[in-house]
Design a protein around this motif. Sequence first.
Motif, PDB file in Angstrom:
ATOM      1  N   PHE A 408      52.259 -57.736 -65.637  1.00  0.00           N
ATOM      2  CA  PHE A 408      51.567 -57.189 -66.816  1.00  0.00           C
ATOM      3  C   PHE A 408      51.163 -55.737 -66.864  1.00  0.00           C
ATOM      4  CE2 PHE A 408      50.977 -61.829 -66.165  1.00  0.00           C
ATOM      5  CZ  PHE A 408      51.150 -62.305 -67.366  1.00  0.00           C
ATOM      6  N   GLY A 409      51.504 -54.934 -65.620  1.00  0.00           N
ATOM      7  CA  GLY A 409      50.931 -53.565 -65.777  1.00  0.00           C
ATOM      8  C   GLY A 409      49.560 -53.498 -65.586  1.00  0.00           C
ATOM      9  N   PRO A 410      48.949 -52.322 -66.146  1.00  0.00           N
ATOM     10  CA  PRO A 410      47.629 -52.328 -66.316  1.00  0.00           C
ATOM     11  C   PRO A 410      46.926 -53.069 -67.556  1.00  0.00           C
ATOM     12  CG  PRO A 410      48.461 -50.446 -67.145  1.00  0.00           C
ATOM     13  CD  PRO A 410      49.670 -51.242 -66.682  1.00  0.00           C
ATOM     14  N   ALA A 411      47.665 -53.643 -68.404  1.00  0.00           N
ATOM     15  CA  ALA A 411      47.515 -54.107 -69.640  1.00  0.00           C
ATOM     16  C   ALA A 411      46.288 -55.181 -69.598  1.00  0.00           C
ATOM     17  CB  ALA A 411      48.633 -54.640 -70.534  1.00  0.00           C
ATOM     18  N   LEU A 412      46.342 -56.048 -68.303  1.00  0.00           N
ATOM     19  CA  LEU A 412      45.411 -57.177 -68.363  1.00  0.00           C
ATOM     20  C   LEU A 412      44.151 -56.814 -68.202  1.00  0.00           C
ATOM     21  CD1 LEU A 412      45.878 -60.256 -68.608  1.00  0.00           C
ATOM     22  CD2 LEU A 412      46.172 -60.481 -66.069  1.00  0.00           C
ATOM     23  N   ALA A 413      43.893 -55.727 -67.442  1.00  0.00           N
ATOM     24  CA  ALA A 413      42.497 -54.941 -66.913  1.00  0.00           C
ATOM     25  C   ALA A 413      41.990 -54.599 -68.238  1.00  0.00           C
ATOM     26  CB  ALA A 413      42.680 -54.180 -65.730  1.00  0.00           C
ATOM     27  N   MET A 414      42.832 -53.792 -69.165  1.00  0.00           N
ATOM     28  CA  MET A 414      42.433 -53.145 -70.278  1.00  0.00           C
ATOM     29  C   MET A 414      41.834 -54.137 -71.454  1.00  0.00           C
ATOM     30  SD  MET A 414      45.207 -50.265 -70.755  1.00  0.00           S
ATOM     31  CE  MET A 414      45.393 -48.699 -69.202  1.00  0.00           C
ATOM     32  N   ARG A 429      53.989 -70.550 -68.687  1.00  0.00           N
ATOM     33  CA  ARG A 429      52.991 -71.607 -68.846  1.00  0.00           C
ATOM     34  C   ARG A 429      51.879 -71.247 -67.546  1.00  0.00           C
ATOM     35  NH1 ARG A 429      54.578 -77.448 -68.874  1.00  0.00           N
ATOM     36  NH2 ARG A 429      56.158 -76.436 -67.266  1.00  0.00           N
ATOM     37  N   ILE A 430      52.463 -71.137 -66.362  1.00  0.00           N
ATOM     38  CA  ILE A 430      51.564 -70.940 -65.221  1.00  0.00           C
ATOM     39  C   ILE A 430      50.618 -69.507 -65.326  1.00  0.00           C
ATOM     40  CG2 ILE A 430      51.565 -70.590 -62.827  1.00  0.00           C
ATOM     41  CD1 ILE A 430      53.901 -72.486 -62.515  1.00  0.00           C
ATOM     42  N   SER A 431      51.478 -68.727 -65.855  1.00  0.00           N
ATOM     43  CA  SER A 431      50.704 -67.294 -66.006  1.00  0.00           C
ATOM     44  C   SER A 431      49.767 -67.513 -67.175  1.00  0.00           C
ATOM     45  CB  SER A 431      51.683 -66.267 -66.650  1.00  0.00           C
ATOM     46  OG  SER A 431      52.688 -66.004 -65.483  1.00  0.00           O
ATOM     47  N   ALA A 432      49.954 -68.220 -68.387  1.00  0.00           N
ATOM     48  CA  ALA A 432      48.987 -68.319 -69.345  1.00  0.00           C
ATOM     49  C   ALA A 432      47.790 -69.168 -68.501  1.00  0.00           C
ATOM     50  CB  ALA A 432      49.618 -69.214 -70.417  1.00  0.00           C
ATOM     51  N   LEU A 433      48.253 -69.994 -67.822  1.00  0.00           N
ATOM     52  CA  LEU A 433      46.932 -70.890 -67.188  1.00  0.00           C
ATOM     53  C   LEU A 433      46.122 -70.170 -66.194  1.00  0.00           C
ATOM     54  CD1 LEU A 433      45.638 -73.887 -66.786  1.00  0.00           C
ATOM     55  CD2 LEU A 433      47.387 -73.890 -64.826  1.00  0.00           C
ATOM     56  N   ARG A 434      46.646 -69.249 -65.519  1.00  0.00           N
ATOM     57  CA  ARG A 434      46.094 -68.326 -64.716  1.00  0.00           C
ATOM     58  C   ARG A 434      45.092 -67.222 -65.381  1.00  0.00           C
ATOM     59  NH1 ARG A 434      50.686 -67.463 -59.960  1.00  0.00           N
ATOM     60  NH2 ARG A 434      50.387 -69.376 -59.075  1.00  0.00           N
ATOM     61  N   ILE A 435      45.810 -66.761 -66.525  1.00  0.00           N
ATOM     62  CA  ILE A 435      44.965 -65.698 -67.283  1.00  0.00           C
ATOM     63  C   ILE A 435      43.740 -66.369 -67.979  1.00  0.00           C
ATOM     64  CG2 ILE A 435      45.179 -64.303 -69.202  1.00  0.00           C
ATOM     65  CD1 ILE A 435      48.009 -63.294 -68.370  1.00  0.00           C
ATOM     66  N   ALA A 436      43.982 -67.705 -68.443  1.00  0.00           N
ATOM     67  CA  ALA A 436      42.726 -68.338 -69.092  1.00  0.00           C
ATOM     68  C   ALA A 436      41.879 -68.584 -67.968  1.00  0.00           C
ATOM     69  CB  ALA A 436      43.416 -69.838 -69.732  1.00  0.00           C
ATOM     70  N   ARG A 437      42.041 -68.921 -66.772  1.00  0.00           N
ATOM     71  CA  ARG A 437      40.932 -69.151 -65.914  1.00  0.00           C
ATOM     72  C   ARG A 437      40.213 -67.839 -65.406  1.00  0.00           C
ATOM     73  NH1 ARG A 437      44.088 -74.206 -63.088  1.00  0.00           N
ATOM     74  NH2 ARG A 437      42.998 -75.664 -64.070  1.00  0.00           N
ATOM     75  N   PHE A 441      36.916 -65.928 -71.795  1.00  0.00           N
ATOM     76  CA  PHE A 441      36.673 -65.729 -73.130  1.00  0.00           C
ATOM     77  C   PHE A 441      37.769 -65.210 -73.972  1.00  0.00           C
ATOM     78  CE2 PHE A 441      32.542 -65.357 -70.749  1.00  0.00           C
ATOM     79  CZ  PHE A 441      31.802 -66.313 -71.456  1.00  0.00           C
ATOM     80  N   THR A 442      38.908 -65.401 -73.389  1.00  0.00           N
ATOM     81  CA  THR A 442      40.064 -64.846 -73.856  1.00  0.00           C
ATOM     82  C   THR A 442      40.768 -66.043 -74.743  1.00  0.00           C
ATOM     83  OG1 THR A 442      40.627 -63.136 -72.729  1.00  0.00           O
ATOM     84  CG2 THR A 442      42.353 -64.102 -73.789  1.00  0.00           C
ATOM     85  N   THR A 443      41.319 -66.010 -75.825  1.00  0.00           N
ATOM     86  CA  THR A 443      41.943 -67.105 -76.509  1.00  0.00           C
ATOM     87  C   THR A 443      43.600 -67.019 -76.090  1.00  0.00           C
ATOM     88  OG1 THR A 443      40.293 -66.947 -78.383  1.00  0.00           O
ATOM     89  CG2 THR A 443      42.382 -68.233 -78.767  1.00  0.00           C
ATOM     90  N   ILE A 444      43.890 -68.236 -75.607  1.00  0.00           N
ATOM     91  CA  ILE A 444      45.450 -68.143 -75.266  1.00  0.00           C
ATOM     92  C   ILE A 444      46.283 -69.089 -76.118  1.00  0.00           C
ATOM     93  CG2 ILE A 444      46.951 -68.599 -73.350  1.00  0.00           C
ATOM     94  CD1 ILE A 444      45.081 -66.194 -72.704  1.00  0.00           C
TER      95      ILE A 444
END
Length: 886
Positions: A408-414, A429-437, A441-444
Amino acid sequence: MNTRQQSSEAMLRHYTFDSSESAKSANILDKNTDTTKKISVVVPCYNVEKYITDTCNSILANSVHVDIEVIIVDDGSTDRSAEIAQEILTKGGVPTTIVRIPNSGLAAARNVGLHFASAPYIAFLDADDLMAPDAYFHLYRLGSTENCDQVFARSSAFDDERYNDFEFFDTEVWNTILSGLTERAFNPLSEPYVFSTEPKTCARIWRREFLIENKLYFPEGKIFEDIGLHIRSLAISKKIGIVDVQGLLYRVGRTGALTLDRSKKRLDVISNIHESLITPDVQGLTNEAGAFALLGFMRIARWCRGMIDLRMKKEFDIALAQCFQHVPSKWVDALYRVNPREADKFLTVKTKGQPIGVAIHSAGTWLSRRLHKKRVSGMPGWKNLGTDTPAATTSAHRRFHFSEIRSFGPALAMLPLNSRIAFLSSHSRISALRIARTRPFTTIYVMDEGSDAITSELKQQKNIFIFKELSDLLKEVTAQQNHLDMIDLGDNATDELLQKLQSIEADFIVGAFDPLSVHNTANFLASVRSKVSRGYFLWRFDGQRFTYSRSSAGPAVSVIVPVYNILPYLDQCIESLSNQTLRDREIILVDDGASDGSALRCDEWAQKDPTIKVIHKPNGGCASARMSGLEAASGEFVTFIDGDDWVDTTMLERLFGLSLQTGDDIVEGGWCFAFPSGATDDRTTVERQQCYLGKGGIMRRPKDLALIDQPTIWRRLYKRAFLNKQKIGFDIRLRRFDDMPFQFETLFRSPDIAYDDHCMTYYRQGREGQDIGATDEKLYVHFPIMNMLRETALNSGSKDVFKKFLIIQYHTHAWALSKIKPELKDTYKAYMSRDMFGPEQYGGALTNLNRLLRIFPRNRIRILRIYFQYITSAKNMSLPQIHEVK
């Protein structure tokens, strides 16, 4: 609105001091005493308005997982950096302290922040860098469980200009120390390899009392302040930790960054090494740990030396040699066992500029190791001191490992706290699950066409919305708003998928694509670019990565055309630009006080083509016209076309596509001479033979050849942010040949040039009034131009760049002598000898004579004649100055 947004404004404190010293000695009566806070994050700010939002967003993402407080130290900023930080952090519910001091430097600001910190652990984060969303949680968990003095996370760096990220050199060091574990806590002396790691202050958390008790403060008034503190803290620590998660995302290459300083301040690295080297803690290191510390010192010193002005390298070498006199000889013995080649280099460095006794001693050491010591390569294994396997970590699907988050580069932290992300492939899906956790407060929004254990996990996550049809997902997204913070295209993006996203914009797009599934890679990248406001991170199935950072809200390309009394040729030039297949462009015609009707013709073209803009100005020369156009340009890229030349109608599209594929700041195409008879001489056939196939099948022309070629700036595309960052433009004092300094300054900073072997620019020959037709004193302009090039070459710190300057200098003067009137030849020769061997030339006359004889072995007699003229008659001459030239 979520509960975090509904919470009352976090506690906010403001302090203002007249100096950093008064701030550090202040008695803070209302210091935060909230014992629930686990980490104090110190963020020094100095004119970082452009970056502070991203930094604060990354802190907010971490605050969801661990209680933190933030100390913003406003180090005399003249912009709104501190105010922006305050708005974001307090809105996010994070206790924030704003401390304002006059500008005192990064080290002083960090020390002030340490004084105001109250949590058991402290972190320092520079205001242009980022921290991965849950890194502080993992660091604190290990640190508090194992009572570590400091805990490290993995780090990567990313380019400010295009978000291309890359590993630090010490990635393999940490790989060796971890050896497959997800985390470790250990005594540093049990893993001496750790002493060679990168001194990244912001990649770790420290136990606050550990810093205070051992008086580990940053050396103020210096740059590279991390180096000495890094080694000292490792030498003193009883236990440190490393967690295999992405932590620091270190921004490199931004305008104004201290690491880009090429002045004498770079010698600070030596004094910082010296101050740590002479401390009892460091002197008391084991021989093996000392050897690896020495490796780290040498690597940092070598990097700093490589970027310093050529004229200061000797001073740097002597100062470093004096510093290395304090290195214990037992460290050198150990270094010979670990890395004999580096040990040899150390002894060479240690003797530079030192008394003969030092050289004899070093020679004896070298000889004894070569004759009596067996070389042993490789690194030592674990000694199993400390804890090798700490408490169990969280399960794999709840955390990102170091390498995984980098997709995801630096985007996920920005991303802001309340961001929206769409995953358009069920393979994500697994990436979505990890980012959601990681970001609750992010809508996935996620595609899930199956029904398995992962589906069950997704359904349990409250911030995830699941769709079985892409059309339903897109309908839901657009029902809220047509903007997403990030889109994950999945692992097989296509042109058709992008068409379905036509009404949706995003800050970032990530994903992968098969080159067989898209019509054309360049066009596909251009389509993705048109949908992002910030950048993209894409992988192609052959392993090539494409990254992009939007640096301008304007068009893709600005074309700058200086116009002065060229009416017979102007229509052909403008028509070729107006018919360009790239429509995302602007054409800036700069009327430089033309008196032949060219100005009126420019206005007529502007009425026919809305992409054409006209600037009218008094006559000031080509450099002045180009600078006026450059200042008015709003495109991401710029190119410069002379008003009497013309271009292929696909030029901009081809070069822009090439720039997206390579990410380079400069790309170029072929060109042709165009003669009055109508004949052309295609130079592409010659240049094609100079090229080689680089990564991704892109043709590249060696910059060593491009650098010494005749100036051809009109067949290249330049990233405008690159020109602004490097402060490259045209000297408006020059009335001609202003393209020579521009070409030199741009190309020496570039890698080998990405090349499109299609004739794109037709360079008209034989026109009356052209600069190349000058035969009189106008050619004296070469002497101030050579002075500009010389200064650029010396400041580059590269002997190879200076060598290229010598080649350009010799060939330029030789060309001028072939053109100038016979009655002016003797005067020009005298000036030339003074220019080539005078005191301004690096190293002195004899040194440069030897250089030129090696570079031009077939021209030795001519060079010796020039040198003889210098020492006999031209040594005391004064060269023409820029204001004296016609």
